[in-house]
Design a protein around this motif. Sequence first.
Motif, PDB file in Angstrom:
ATOM      1  N   PRO A 171       0.831  -1.215   0.000  1.00 54.48           N
ATOM      2  CA  PRO A 171       0.000   0.000   0.000  1.00 54.48           C
ATOM      3  C   PRO A 171       0.865   1.263   0.000  1.00 54.48           C
ATOM      4  O   PRO A 171       1.927   1.311   0.616  1.00 54.48           O
ATOM      5  CB  PRO A 171      -0.793  -0.107   1.302  1.00 54.48           C
ATOM      6  CG  PRO A 171      -0.680  -1.517   1.732  1.00 54.48           C
ATOM      7  CD  PRO A 171       0.600  -2.040   1.176  1.00 54.48           C
ATOM      8  N   ALA A 172       0.382   2.298  -0.685  1.00 56.09           N
ATOM      9  CA  ALA A 172       1.108   3.559  -0.761  1.00 56.09           C
ATOM     10  C   ALA A 172       1.307   4.163   0.627  1.00 56.09           C
ATOM     11  O   ALA A 172       2.368   4.731   0.919  1.00 56.09           O
ATOM     12  CB  ALA A 172       0.362   4.534  -1.676  1.00 56.09           C
ATOM     13  N   ARG A 179       9.994  -2.020  -6.137  1.00 58.43           N
ATOM     14  CA  ARG A 179       8.885  -1.689  -7.051  1.00 58.43           C
ATOM     15  C   ARG A 179       7.921  -0.701  -6.393  1.00 58.43           C
ATOM     16  O   ARG A 179       7.456   0.241  -7.042  1.00 58.43           O
ATOM     17  CB  ARG A 179       8.170  -2.962  -7.483  1.00 58.43           C
ATOM     18  CG  ARG A 179       8.983  -3.823  -8.440  1.00 58.43           C
ATOM     19  CD  ARG A 179       8.170  -4.987  -8.954  1.00 58.43           C
ATOM     20  NE  ARG A 179       7.607  -5.811  -7.899  1.00 58.43           N
ATOM     21  CZ  ARG A 179       8.208  -6.881  -7.361  1.00 58.43           C
ATOM     22  NH1 ARG A 179       9.393  -7.248  -7.782  1.00 58.43           N
ATOM     23  NH2 ARG A 179       7.616  -7.579  -6.417  1.00 58.43           N
ATOM     24  N   ALA A 180       7.634  -0.907  -5.125  1.00 51.79           N
ATOM     25  CA  ALA A 180       6.694  -0.029  -4.431  1.00 51.79           C
ATOM     26  C   ALA A 180       7.265   1.377  -4.273  1.00 51.79           C
ATOM     27  O   ALA A 180       6.536   2.361  -4.410  1.00 51.79           O
ATOM     28  CB  ALA A 180       6.338  -0.621  -3.071  1.00 51.79           C
ATOM     29  N   LEU A 224       5.628   4.832  -5.795  1.00 47.24           N
ATOM     30  CA  LEU A 224       5.348   5.988  -4.942  1.00 47.24           C
ATOM     31  C   LEU A 224       5.991   7.246  -5.526  1.00 47.24           C
ATOM     32  O   LEU A 224       5.346   8.289  -5.616  1.00 47.24           O
ATOM     33  CB  LEU A 224       5.864   5.736  -3.523  1.00 47.24           C
ATOM     34  CG  LEU A 224       5.562   6.806  -2.500  1.00 47.24           C
ATOM     35  CD1 LEU A 224       4.063   6.924  -2.269  1.00 47.24           C
ATOM     36  CD2 LEU A 224       6.280   6.491  -1.195  1.00 47.24           C
ATOM     37  N   GLY A 225       7.234   7.147  -5.919  1.00 49.29           N
ATOM     38  CA  GLY A 225       7.927   8.284  -6.509  1.00 49.29           C
ATOM     39  C   GLY A 225       8.281   9.356  -5.486  1.00 49.29           C
ATOM     40  O   GLY A 225       7.850   9.304  -4.340  1.00 49.29           O
ATOM     41  N   PRO A 226       9.052  10.357  -5.899  1.00 47.53           N
ATOM     42  CA  PRO A 226       9.516  11.389  -4.963  1.00 47.53           C
ATOM     43  C   PRO A 226       8.496  12.480  -4.653  1.00 47.53           C
ATOM     44  O   PRO A 226       8.594  13.154  -3.637  1.00 47.53           O
ATOM     45  CB  PRO A 226      10.727  11.989  -5.686  1.00 47.53           C
ATOM     46  CG  PRO A 226      10.431  11.772  -7.137  1.00 47.53           C
ATOM     47  CD  PRO A 226       9.670  10.466  -7.203  1.00 47.53           C
ATOM     48  N   GLU A 227       7.495  12.666  -5.507  1.00 48.78           N
ATOM     49  CA  GLU A 227       6.560  13.783  -5.344  1.00 48.78           C
ATOM     50  C   GLU A 227       5.804  13.727  -4.020  1.00 48.78           C
ATOM     51  O   GLU A 227       5.591  14.759  -3.377  1.00 48.78           O
ATOM     52  CB  GLU A 227       5.563  13.800  -6.502  1.00 48.78           C
ATOM     53  CG  GLU A 227       4.576  14.938  -6.410  1.00 48.78           C
ATOM     54  CD  GLU A 227       3.489  14.865  -7.463  1.00 48.78           C
ATOM     55  OE1 GLU A 227       2.766  15.859  -7.583  1.00 48.78           O
ATOM     56  OE2 GLU A 227       3.349  13.838  -8.145  1.00 48.78           O
ATOM     57  N   VAL A 228       5.413  12.538  -3.594  1.00 50.18           N
ATOM     58  CA  VAL A 228       4.624  12.401  -2.367  1.00 50.18           C
ATOM     59  C   VAL A 228       5.422  12.897  -1.163  1.00 50.18           C
ATOM     60  O   VAL A 228       4.935  13.707  -0.368  1.00 50.18           O
ATOM     61  CB  VAL A 228       4.170  10.942  -2.156  1.00 50.18           C
ATOM     62  CG1 VAL A 228       3.525  10.762  -0.798  1.00 50.18           C
ATOM     63  CG2 VAL A 228       3.221  10.519  -3.267  1.00 50.18           C
ATOM     64  N   LEU A 229       6.651  12.457  -1.036  1.00 42.93           N
ATOM     65  CA  LEU A 229       7.459  12.873   0.119  1.00 42.93           C
ATOM     66  C   LEU A 229       7.832  14.351   0.038  1.00 42.93           C
ATOM     67  O   LEU A 229       7.879  15.036   1.059  1.00 42.93           O
ATOM     68  CB  LEU A 229       8.700  12.001   0.246  1.00 42.93           C
ATOM     69  CG  LEU A 229       8.382  10.570   0.659  1.00 42.93           C
ATOM     70  CD1 LEU A 229       9.630   9.709   0.626  1.00 42.93           C
ATOM     71  CD2 LEU A 229       7.751  10.523   2.028  1.00 42.93           C
ATOM     72  N   GLU A 230       8.051  14.847  -1.156  1.00 44.38           N
ATOM     73  CA  GLU A 230       8.347  16.267  -1.313  1.00 44.38           C
ATOM     74  C   GLU A 230       7.154  17.114  -0.870  1.00 44.38           C
ATOM     75  O   GLU A 230       7.295  18.078  -0.127  1.00 44.38           O
ATOM     76  CB  GLU A 230       8.690  16.578  -2.767  1.00 44.38           C
ATOM     77  CG  GLU A 230       9.045  18.024  -3.002  1.00 44.38           C
ATOM     78  CD  GLU A 230       9.394  18.317  -4.459  1.00 44.38           C
ATOM     79  OE1 GLU A 230       9.389  19.507  -4.813  1.00 44.38           O
ATOM     80  OE2 GLU A 230       9.634  17.374  -5.228  1.00 44.38           O
ATOM     81  N   ARG A 231       5.971  16.738  -1.298  1.00 44.87           N
ATOM     82  CA  ARG A 231       4.772  17.495  -0.932  1.00 44.87           C
ATOM     83  C   ARG A 231       4.492  17.372   0.565  1.00 44.87           C
ATOM     84  O   ARG A 231       4.107  18.344   1.215  1.00 44.87           O
ATOM     85  CB  ARG A 231       3.578  17.007  -1.740  1.00 44.87           C
ATOM     86  CG  ARG A 231       2.379  17.923  -1.554  1.00 44.87           C
ATOM     87  CD  ARG A 231       1.318  17.630  -2.548  1.00 44.87           C
ATOM     88  NE  ARG A 231       1.796  17.952  -3.885  1.00 44.87           N
ATOM     89  CZ  ARG A 231       1.037  18.477  -4.836  1.00 44.87           C
ATOM     90  NH1 ARG A 231      -0.227  18.732  -4.591  1.00 44.87           N
ATOM     91  NH2 ARG A 231       1.524  18.734  -6.023  1.00 44.87           N
TER      92      ARG A 231
END
Length: 102
Positions: A33-34, A78-79, A83-90
């Motif tokens: 899960p994200a 893979r997870a 998720l990518g970096p955008e979520v943690l940056e925001r």
Amino acid sequence: MRLGAVTQWVTPELVGEVLAECRKRDRRPGALPAVFMVYFTLALALFHQDSYDDVAEHVVGGIPELSASIPHKASFTRARERLGPEVLERLFHYLAGWPRQD
């Protein structure tokens, strides 16, 4: 430091809001899960000396809602890519009180 202290600032509601803004949803059954991955990525910094498995146990132990989310080692990479970096940056911007970067 325990992960529970992090959840006082990085609440599940805030994580859910940021994931929604970034259009990150759990699409694949059986995938990590994200929400778990956000907390897992934060925990990697807190428990940098621990293995992925140990960090995952910290996450599950600190957030009871994720107790069913104990991952397999191969799933982490893979997870994290999904998720990518955008979520943690925001998430950082919210916590720092910075203006949104839309």
